[in-house]
Design an enzyme around this catalytic site. Sequence first.
Site, short mmCIF file in Angstrom:
data_model
loop_
_atom_site.label_atom_id
_atom_site.label_comp_id
_atom_site.label_asym_id
_atom_site.label_seq_id
_atom_site.Cartn_x
_atom_site.Cartn_y
_atom_site.Cartn_z
N LYS A 17 0.83 -1.21 0.00
CA LYS A 17 0.00 0.00 0.00
C LYS A 17 0.86 1.26 0.00
O LYS A 17 2.05 1.22 0.37
CB LYS A 17 -0.94 0.02 1.22
N GLY A 31 10.61 -2.51 4.68
CA GLY A 31 11.05 -1.38 5.48
C GLY A 31 10.95 -0.05 4.77
O GLY A 31 11.56 0.93 5.21
N ALA A 32 10.16 0.02 3.71
CA ALA A 32 10.04 1.26 2.94
C ALA A 32 8.70 1.95 3.17
O ALA A 32 8.34 2.88 2.45
CB ALA A 32 10.22 0.98 1.45
N GLY A 33 7.93 1.47 4.16
CA GLY A 33 6.63 2.08 4.45
C GLY A 33 5.55 1.69 3.48
O GLY A 33 4.55 2.40 3.33
N LEU A 34 5.72 0.54 2.81
CA LEU A 34 4.77 0.11 1.78
C LEU A 34 3.89 -1.06 2.24
O LEU A 34 3.25 -1.71 1.42
CB LEU A 34 5.51 -0.26 0.49
N SER A 73 4.66 -4.05 3.69
CA SER A 73 5.09 -5.42 3.35
C SER A 73 4.69 -6.41 4.43
O SER A 73 4.24 -7.52 4.12
CB SER A 73 6.60 -5.46 3.12
N SER A 74 4.83 -6.05 5.71
CA SER A 74 4.48 -7.00 6.78
C SER A 74 2.98 -7.28 6.81
O SER A 74 2.55 -8.41 7.05
CB SER A 74 4.95 -6.48 8.14
N GLU A 85 -0.33 -8.62 12.76
CA GLU A 85 0.28 -7.30 12.81
C GLU A 85 0.53 -6.86 14.26
O GLU A 85 1.52 -6.19 14.55
CB GLU A 85 -0.63 -6.28 12.11
N ASP A 115 -2.96 -0.79 7.19
CA ASP A 115 -2.18 -1.56 6.22
C ASP A 115 -2.83 -2.90 5.92
O ASP A 115 -2.95 -3.30 4.75
CB ASP A 115 -0.76 -1.79 6.74
#
Length: 509
Positions: free
Chosen positions: A69, A206-209, A211-212, A257, A268
Site C-alpha cells: 500500500k 522497510g520502505a513504508g509500503l 510489506s508485513s 500485525e 495496512d
Amino acid sequence: MTQIMSNGGKSVNGNGLHDQADRVHVNGATNGVNGTTANGSLKLSQRKKLDRKQSSPMMPAFMVSAPGKVILCGEHAVVHGKAAIAAAISLRSYLLVTTLSKSKRTVTLKFPDIDLSHTWNIDELPWATFSNPSKKKFYYDLVTTLDEELVAAIQPFLETVSQDKSPDLQKVHRNAAASFLYIFMSLGSQSFAACQYTLRSTIPIGAGLGSSASIAVCLSCALLLQLRTLSGPHPDQPPQEARIQLERVNQWAFVCEMLMHGNPSGVDNTVATQGKAVVFQRKDYSKPPSVRPLWDFPELPLLLVDTRQAKSTHAEVAKVARLRETHPKLVGAILDAIDRVTVSADEIMGSEEFDSGDVEWLRRVGELMTINHGLLVALGVSHPRLERVRELVDHEGVGWTKLTGAGGGGCSITLLRPNVAREKLERLEGRLEEEGYKKFETTLGGDGVGVLWPAVLKNGMEEDEEGGMEIDLEKFLNAEGNDGVERLVGVQGGTGEREGWKFWRVESR
C-alpha cells in the site's frame, strides 16, 4: 472449493467401505489367493484392513497473494486526527502452501527474501495452552488484543529461530515467526496437516509500503482456507458475502500485525485484504480508528520510486509534533489544509463521472498530490533525495509527484499522465538508475487478497494445453528477484489479470 477430507470413512469417490468389501466379496468368490476363503468370505485380516478409515489425500498446493500500500494523501495530518487515503499497489507478496505427507509432523516457515527458514515439530507445540476452553479462539472471533499467556507460551519455540544470525536479523525473524505461530495455533489444532509455508515478496521491505501487513494477510487467508471457513472467491459471490469473508481474513491479519508491531493502526492490513483504497481516521487514540472502504476506487498508473534513503517514522512524526508545539496556529492551519486535500481527493475519485483515462480528471488528482507534497515540505518532512525525484519527473513532464509515508527518505509516488511517450519514461528511468534510485511501475487501487487454487497457472506456454503449469516449490524458490517471481506466479500477466487467480469482488457499482 475442492473438498478433500476423508468423508468419515468413505472412499474419495463417495463409495462406502462396505460397498468396496462387497465388490471384493463378489469378484473374489472363488479366489482364496486374493484374500478370500473358498466360499468367497473375506479373511479376518483382510476385513480389518477394509474397516480402517482410508487416508485423506493431501491437499493440493495452493497460493495466496496480497498487495502492498501507499498513502495517497494525508500523511502526518492523520497522526493529529485528520483523515488519510491509503490505496493498494500492484506490488505483492505471494505465499505457497505445500501440504506434506501424513508421515510428517512438522510445520515450516520459509521466507528466502530475508533468509528465514525454520521448522517446528507440530506435536511439541503448546497446544494444551491454546486449546484451553478459556483461551481457544475460533475463526469467527473478533480478536482486538493479544493474550499475554498465549504469547508467553510460544516464546520457548522462538529461541531457536535464526540462532546463527545477527541480533538485528534475529529480531526480524523472531517477530515473523511469533506472528505465524500465534495465528497458526489460534486457528489450528494438533491434528493439523504438516505443511510448508513459503513466502516471496515483490514489496520493498522497510520502505513504508505495508510489506508485513501483506504477508500477514497471506498467512491469515491461507490458514482460513485450510480450515475451510472461506467460501469462494467465485464470480457469482454476492458482494455482501464477499465482504464478510474479507473481514474474517482482515481480523486475523490484524492479529499477526499486533505480534509484529505492538499497536498497529489496522490500515495496512485492511488495504492489503480488500484492495482498492480506504479513508482512515483516528480522532481518539483510546478508541478504534474509523476505516471507510472505497470499494469503487479507480485503478491508476503509478511510478513508485524508492530513494534507498533510510528513514525513521518515529523521528519524522516527532519533528512535526515539535513544530506544532512551537507554531500551533501555523502548523494547525497546514494540517487542516492537508485534511482538505484528502477530502477533495475522496470527492473527485468517488464521483460517478470520474474517468481514470481522462487527462483532465487525472490532472485534478495530480494537482492535489502536488499541493499535499508542498504542505509536507512546509512541515519539514521531505528530503533532498525525494525533492530530486520530483525535479526529474517535472523536467520530463510525465506526471505529478509527492512523497508517501513518513518522509525523511523512503518512497515517492508519481501519478502518470496517460499516453506518456515511452522515450520520456526511458530517459527518466535512466537518470533514476544513474543516481541510485529503484523504480517500480505499478498500479494504484488494484485487487486485494487473491487465491490460486490449485497452484496452476496458464502462462501462454505449451503447458496450457495440458491444463497449465503447476507452481511447485522448486520453481517458486528458484524464481530470480521480483521480475522472476512476477513472471512465474504474478497476479498480473503481460496482458492483464492472469488466468487462475481469483479475488473477492466487492465493487458497489
